[in-house]
Design a protein around this motif. Structure first.
Motif, PDB file in Angstrom:
ATOM      1  N   GLU A  55     -23.171  34.124 -18.025  1.00 54.19           N
ATOM      2  CA  GLU A  55     -22.801  35.542 -17.297  1.00 54.19           C
ATOM      3  C   GLU A  55     -23.586  35.992 -16.325  1.00 54.19           C
ATOM      4  O   GLU A  55     -24.347  37.161 -16.486  1.00 54.19           O
ATOM      5  N   MET A  83     -27.815  22.062 -19.322  1.00 56.03           N
ATOM      6  CA  MET A  83     -26.543  21.356 -19.228  1.00 56.03           C
ATOM      7  C   MET A  83     -26.953  20.078 -18.692  1.00 56.03           C
ATOM      8  O   MET A  83     -26.019  19.089 -18.732  1.00 56.03           O
ATOM      9  N   SER A 131     -29.577  28.445 -24.134  1.00 50.62           N
ATOM     10  CA  SER A 131     -28.617  28.003 -24.714  1.00 50.62           C
ATOM     11  C   SER A 131     -28.421  26.683 -24.169  1.00 50.62           C
ATOM     12  O   SER A 131     -28.819  26.339 -23.363  1.00 50.62           O
ATOM     13  N   GLN A 149     -25.426  23.879 -23.326  1.00 45.75           N
ATOM     14  CA  GLN A 149     -23.703  23.821 -22.896  1.00 45.75           C
ATOM     15  C   GLN A 149     -23.244  22.223 -22.512  1.00 45.75           C
ATOM     16  O   GLN A 149     -23.997  21.948 -21.670  1.00 45.75           O
ATOM     17  N   TRP A 150     -22.508  21.849 -23.402  1.00 51.26           N
ATOM     18  CA  TRP A 150     -21.977  20.530 -22.754  1.00 51.26           C
ATOM     19  C   TRP A 150     -20.670  20.847 -22.028  1.00 51.26           C
ATOM     20  O   TRP A 150     -19.722  21.064 -22.499  1.00 51.26           O
ATOM     21  N   TYR A 194     -18.467  22.541 -19.637  1.00 52.36           N
ATOM     22  CA  TYR A 194     -17.956  23.866 -19.584  1.00 52.36           C
ATOM     23  C   TYR A 194     -16.884  24.274 -20.576  1.00 52.36           C
ATOM     24  O   TYR A 194     -16.182  23.474 -21.168  1.00 52.36           O
ATOM     25  N   SER A 195     -16.719  25.538 -20.754  1.00 53.11           N
ATOM     26  CA  SER A 195     -15.617  25.778 -21.835  1.00 53.11           C
ATOM     27  C   SER A 195     -14.160  26.035 -20.830  1.00 53.11           C
ATOM     28  O   SER A 195     -14.392  26.126 -19.689  1.00 53.11           O
ATOM     29  N   ARG A 196     -13.264  25.992 -21.699  1.00 51.16           N
ATOM     30  CA  ARG A 196     -11.955  26.219 -21.063  1.00 51.16           C
ATOM     31  C   ARG A 196     -11.604  27.348 -20.196  1.00 51.16           C
ATOM     32  O   ARG A 196     -10.995  27.706 -19.408  1.00 51.16           O
ATOM     33  N   GLU A 197     -12.358  28.321 -20.846  1.00 59.86           N
ATOM     34  CA  GLU A 197     -12.067  29.759 -20.440  1.00 59.86           C
ATOM     35  C   GLU A 197     -12.615  29.991 -19.165  1.00 59.86           C
ATOM     36  O   GLU A 197     -11.980  30.834 -18.059  1.00 59.86           O
ATOM     37  N   ILE A 198     -13.290  29.178 -18.407  1.00 63.55           N
ATOM     38  CA  ILE A 198     -14.103  29.353 -17.331  1.00 63.55           C
ATOM     39  C   ILE A 198     -13.038  28.652 -16.137  1.00 63.55           C
ATOM     40  O   ILE A 198     -13.127  29.315 -15.127  1.00 63.55           O
TER      41      ILE A 198
END
Length: 195
Positions: free
Chosen positions: A2, A111, A137, A139-140, A142-146
């Motif tokens: 973010e 990452m 955090s 993160q593997w 990236y998320s689909r939302e990006i």
């Protein structure tokens, strides 16, 4: 992560494919300053050439004290967030040094691949993280939302795809695509196979 407009972001492992792409996206999102930390001086110079004054290169040496000093010196503002893309071959001390460069209440996203090949594991400074209220955090990829957000950055003209050299191959030419990708590897070089 973010990232907010105007924030200072440190990208550790900035000279590889993922790190350099993250820099392009951070610039498009309005980062006030991006610190590009990496070991490849020529690639760091290329990043400065591409992105200008908002990008500040930080040449990593592997010496934790020297690297920490270089990170602090590179940014007159405090570092709001760290994005780690270090490869498995990098020493864990580089990831730890970057993590500890973030300001109190800062954020770090891991990452990269440190420790994935059985090397040194990342020993996190638990008391320092707790006292400084650091968010860490993993993160593997990236998320689909990006994906829609990235498309919106491209459509708006904020994320400039001219930075990337694209070589396209038909599925029938998959072997040529593999040969091309192996000989033209590097940041901003993309090989695409179209079905």
């Amino acid at each position: 992560m973010e990232l907010q407009a105007g924030e200072t972001l440190l990208v550790s492992g900035a000279t590889g494919n993922f790190g350099s792409a993250a820099i392009a996206i951070a610039m498009a999102m309005g980062a006030g300053r991006v610190l590009a930390a990496g070991r490849n001086a020529q690639a760091l110079s290329e990043l400065v050439h591409r992105f200008g004054q908002r990008l500040c290169p930080v040449h990593l040496t592997g010496d934790a004290e020297m690297d920490a000093a270089a990170m602090r010196q590179a940014s007159p503002q405090r570092i709001d967030a760290v994005l780690d893309f270090l490869p498995p071959s990098a020493p864990a001390s580089l990831a730890r040094t970057a993590l500890m460069a973030v300001r109190p209440y800062g954020r770090t996203v891991l990452m990269g691949g440190v420790g994935m090949l059985g090397g040194e594991d990342l020993a996190l400074p638990y008391p320092w993280i707790m006292r400084n209220l650091i968010t860490v955090s993993g993160q593997w990829m990236y998320s689909r939302e990006i994906i829609p957000d990235c498309i919106a950055l491209v459509r708006s003209g904020l994320l400039q795809l001219e930075h990337f050299a694209l070589a396209e191959f038909a599925i029938e030419d998959i072997n040529h695509a593999i040969d091309h990708a192996s000989t033209h590897a590097g940041a901003f070089n993309l090989t695409v196979v179209r079905p």
